[in-house]
Design a protein around this motif. Structure first.
Motif, mmCIF file in Angstrom:
data_model
loop_
_atom_site.group_PDB
_atom_site.id
_atom_site.type_symbol
_atom_site.label_atom_id
_atom_site.label_comp_id
_atom_site.label_asym_id
_atom_site.label_seq_id
_atom_site.Cartn_x
_atom_site.Cartn_y
_atom_site.Cartn_z
ATOM 1 N N LEU A 45 38.794 31.914 30.573
ATOM 2 C CA LEU A 45 39.611 30.713 31.274
ATOM 3 C C LEU A 45 39.532 30.731 32.763
ATOM 4 N N ASN A 46 40.094 31.785 33.164
ATOM 5 C CA ASN A 46 39.984 31.717 34.667
ATOM 6 C C ASN A 46 40.356 33.106 35.286
ATOM 7 N N GLN A 47 40.207 33.564 36.626
ATOM 8 C CA GLN A 47 40.737 34.669 37.280
ATOM 9 C C GLN A 47 41.915 34.448 38.322
ATOM 10 N N ALA A 48 42.752 35.144 38.598
ATOM 11 C CA ALA A 48 43.896 34.822 39.460
ATOM 12 C C ALA A 48 44.140 36.043 40.271
ATOM 13 N N ALA A 49 44.582 35.962 41.363
ATOM 14 C CA ALA A 49 44.827 37.161 42.337
ATOM 15 C C ALA A 49 46.276 37.785 41.797
ATOM 16 N N SER A 50 46.238 39.266 41.537
ATOM 17 C CA SER A 50 47.392 39.876 41.112
ATOM 18 C C SER A 50 48.577 39.676 41.912
ATOM 19 N N GLY A 51 48.599 39.436 43.429
ATOM 20 C CA GLY A 51 49.564 39.468 44.149
ATOM 21 C C GLY A 51 49.734 40.653 44.803
ATOM 22 N N GLY A 52 48.587 41.579 44.970
ATOM 23 C CA GLY A 52 48.712 42.806 45.652
ATOM 24 C C GLY A 52 47.453 43.739 45.171
ATOM 25 N N ALA A 53 47.298 44.989 45.577
ATOM 26 C CA ALA A 53 46.326 45.861 45.242
ATOM 27 C C ALA A 53 46.425 46.861 44.098
ATOM 28 N N GLY A 54 45.527 47.197 43.183
ATOM 29 C CA GLY A 54 45.637 48.141 42.380
ATOM 30 C C GLY A 54 46.462 47.472 41.184
ATOM 31 N N PRO A 55 46.511 46.457 40.514
ATOM 32 C CA PRO A 55 47.423 46.169 39.445
ATOM 33 C C PRO A 55 47.286 47.031 38.270
ATOM 34 N N VAL A 56 48.415 47.585 37.669
ATOM 35 C CA VAL A 56 48.350 48.678 36.802
ATOM 36 C C VAL A 56 49.242 48.409 35.607
ATOM 37 N N TYR A 57 49.924 47.040 35.801
ATOM 38 C CA TYR A 57 50.731 46.735 34.503
ATOM 39 C C TYR A 57 50.925 45.391 34.431
ATOM 40 N N LEU A 58 50.780 45.008 33.169
ATOM 41 C CA LEU A 58 50.868 43.478 32.947
ATOM 42 C C LEU A 58 51.739 43.178 31.782
#
Length: 383
Positions: free
Chosen positions: A99-112
């Motif tokens: 579908l797409n990619q989006a920036a995680s709003g920071g560095a090293g995302p570890v939880y969704l």
């Protein structure tokens, strides 16, 4: 003739039900280089066996996952410096279309995690110590962050004072490190942990704008200095949560005031067996759907701690069972609560345990699934 017809209809109905029940997929996120990205497995709902291992994406360090409630959309965080979140559509065969990619709003995302209405994706960024809210569009794709917050404050204690004797479970108490973020079952409040600052942040959530407002107070301190708050699970009623402290290897119960969205600290118990001395890092935890069985992963001790939960949040220790692997990072219960899967990161395998319907006790299924550096597994049914 009528009886035969009824039997035929019943047989076809049972066949359709069985076919639908068998259409389940397990998605496993991994760390490079042992893990090559995101894997898909078929899940047998009767035996719990994982089969048909397929590499479906080579997204780097695609270690953090969540799936929509309808099983149609999968999200994976690429745990890299410039964090990104990938969204895919899942078809009936378990095939993914980007579908797409989006920036995680920071560095090293570890939880969704998704909000209860599925309209926002919440992201915890460990390296930068920040959190973000990403809008979910009608097709499941992601919009740019509607809100971000940067954790800030003095670093927590370097040594966990609540740990067992001989513990050297010390990591990253050098600044902000957001580790988990999730909305409560009502969707009105959001909580996030910061391992480096020894805090649990609490927010009011505006679903219309996708924004977070710090609650009063904006955070509560960890249950002990240097504890390292990591992951948590809500009670089925949404009136409390259990939180695992990584460095202290303890479980803390927090009462949740559903009128104000604020936490009040309750009892803390060890996640390790009585008498254990030395280093261990607590990791993932899962709660059964009825809220009566709590399971915790202990890394280095390489065990699953099993506790029963009473209505007032009191825990009774039931068993400690060897994971049959090394460094269990997360645990996954299937939707029926019949099987518990363990992501053994350092031994490059997934192990499986049957769950007793009577008392929740675990029995090793004598089954190993090979996969490099597994981090997390989510299960989806046929869309």
């Amino acid at each position: 003739m009528l009886t035969a017809r009824h039997l035929l209809v019943a047989s076809l109905s049972l066949l359709a039900t069985a076919t639908t029940a068998q259409t389940q997929f397990a998605w496993v996120g991994t760390y490079n280089p042992n893990g090559e990205g995101l894997y898909r497995f078929s899940v047998d709902p009767q035996t719990g066996v994982l089969s048909n291992k397929t590499l479906v994406s080579t997204l780097p360090n695609a270690a953090q996952l969540t799936v929509s409630a309808d099983g149609k959309t999968l999200y994976a965080a690429s745990e890299v410096e410039k964090g990104v979140v990938q969204a895919w559509r899942i078809n009936e065969k378990g095939e993914l279309s980007e579908l797409n990619q989006a920036a995680s709003g920071g560095a090293g995302p570890v939880y969704l995690s998704l909000t209860p209405d599925g309209k926002h994706l919440l992201v915890a960024n460990y390296v930068s110590g920040s959190i973000a809210v990403l809008p979910v569009k009608t097709d499941g794709s992601l919009g740019e962050a509607s809100d971000t917050h940067q954790d800030d404050g003095p670093a927590g204690a370097a040594k966990p004072e609540g740990a067992v004797e001989g513990s050297f479970a010390i990591s990253d108490h050098n600044g902000p490190h957001a580790h988990m973020i999730a909305a409560d079952p009502s969707g009105k409040y959001v909580f996030s942990t910061d391992l480096g600052l020894d805090r649990v942040y609490q927010y009011r959530f505006d679903a219309a704008s996708g924004t977070l407002t710090p609650n009063d107070p904006p955070f509560v301190a960890a249950s002990s200095n240097g504890a390292g708050p990591r992951h948590f699970v809500f009670t089925p009623k949404g009136d409390g949560l259990w939180l695992i402290n990584e460095e202290a290897s303890t479980l803390t119960y927090y009462h949740l005031d559903t009128a104000t969205g604020t936490l009040r600290e309750g009892k803390t118990v060890s996640a390790l067996p009585d008498g254990y001395k030395g280093t261990s890092f607590a990791a993932g935890l899962v709660l059964s759907q009825d809220g009566k069985q709590l399971y915790v992963a202990n890394r280095l001790h390489n065990s699953i701690g099993h506790f029963t939960v009473t209505a007032d949040g009191t825990l009774t220790h039931q068993q400690d069972i060897w994971t049959r692997g090394d460094y269990p990072r997360t645990l996954t219960l299937d939707a029926q609560g019949r099987w518990l899967y363990v992501m053994n990161q350092r031994s490059d395998n997934i192990t499986r345990f049957s769950v007793s319907p009577n008392d929740g006790k675990l029995t090793f299924a004598e089954d190993y699934t090979a996969v490099g550096s597994p981090s997390q597994m989510v299960i989806s049914s046929k869309p």
